[in-house]
Design an enzyme around this catalytic site. Sequence first.
Site, mmCIF file in Angstrom:
data_model
loop_
_atom_site.group_PDB
_atom_site.id
_atom_site.type_symbol
_atom_site.label_atom_id
_atom_site.label_comp_id
_atom_site.label_asym_id
_atom_site.label_seq_id
_atom_site.Cartn_x
_atom_site.Cartn_y
_atom_site.Cartn_z
ATOM 1 C CD GLU A 45 4.076 -46.344 26.450
ATOM 2 O OE1 GLU A 45 5.108 -45.730 26.778
ATOM 3 O OE2 GLU A 45 3.096 -45.797 25.902
ATOM 4 C CG HIS A 78 0.194 -43.075 28.620
ATOM 5 N ND1 HIS A 78 1.086 -42.016 28.668
ATOM 6 C CD2 HIS A 78 0.503 -43.774 27.496
ATOM 7 C CE1 HIS A 78 1.908 -42.086 27.625
ATOM 8 N NE2 HIS A 78 1.567 -43.140 26.900
ATOM 9 C CG HIS A 101 0.288 -40.974 22.620
ATOM 10 N ND1 HIS A 101 -0.096 -42.113 21.962
ATOM 11 C CD2 HIS A 101 1.088 -41.384 23.645
ATOM 12 C CE1 HIS A 101 0.451 -43.166 22.537
ATOM 13 N NE2 HIS A 101 1.163 -42.754 23.568
ATOM 14 C CG HIS A 128 5.578 -40.967 25.010
ATOM 15 N ND1 HIS A 128 6.207 -41.996 25.684
ATOM 16 C CD2 HIS A 128 4.345 -41.434 24.704
ATOM 17 C CE1 HIS A 128 5.393 -43.041 25.754
ATOM 18 N NE2 HIS A 128 4.248 -42.721 25.174
#
Length: 241
Positions: free
Chosen positions: A79, A98, A100, A170
Site C-alpha cells: 500500500e 496509515h 488499522h 480498513h
Amino acid sequence: MTEHPAPDLRRDLVTASRILFMKNILDGFGHVSARDPEDPETFLISRNMAPGLVSRADIMRLDFDGNDVENSGHRPFLERFIHASIYRHRSDVNAIVHSHTASVLPFSISKGSTLEPVMHMSGFLGARVPVYEVRDHGHLGCDMLVRNSEMGDELARTLGDEAVILMRGHGMTVVAPDVRLAVFRAVYTDVNARVQTAALSMGEYTALTPGEASAADETNSAQNLRTWALWETQVQNGCAD
C-alpha cells in the site's frame, strides 16, 4: 533565538514506528513515511515489515509511482501508493501514517455516526472527516487495499485538504507537515475516537465548534514536541541504532 538542528528523518521514522507500535496505533501492519526534503519528489518509508521492528537500515526511498529509486533490494509495502498519491496531490504534506487502528474502524462503517473532534487535543479533525469507500469507485469484491496509483489518487482526492481520512472497513490515514506532528495526530485520532464512542453510549454529546477546533489545532501543533520527547524517551532503548 535558539536554532534547533534539522531532524534526522530516518531516525525519526524509526522512532515514529516504535512510538506508534507502543501506542497501539500500529501492530504488525501499517506504516509511516516522510517526504525527502533533499528530493521532494520522493519519500522515505520502511521496507515491508512489522513497524515495531524497524531499524534505520530498513528505510528505503520511493518515487511517486511507488518505485524503489535506490534499488535497495528491499520489498516495499503493497500500500505504498497511499503515500505516493497523497504526496503528489498535497504539497503541504510531508509525513503520513496509515494504520488499522481499531477505535476508528466503527466510524468508517457506521451509517449513523461520523468521527468529529470532541476534545481540544483533536482539533485537527476539523468539521468533516471523510471516508474513502472503494465501492464508490467501482472496486467491487476487492480486498480493500490500496494496491495501485489509481486507488491512491482516489484516496487523495477524497482526503482533500483534511488531516485525516477513514477508509471503510480498513483503517485511517493521517497527514501532517512533519513526522512528529503526524505521530501526534495519529495518537489523538485514536484517543478522540475512544472518547467519542464513550460519549455516544451516554446519549447526546457536544463536539467542538469549527472555531474551537481550529484554535486548538493551532495551539497543539506548536506544542507537539512535548509529547514526542516523552514518547521518544519511552522507546529510546529500542531506538539505539
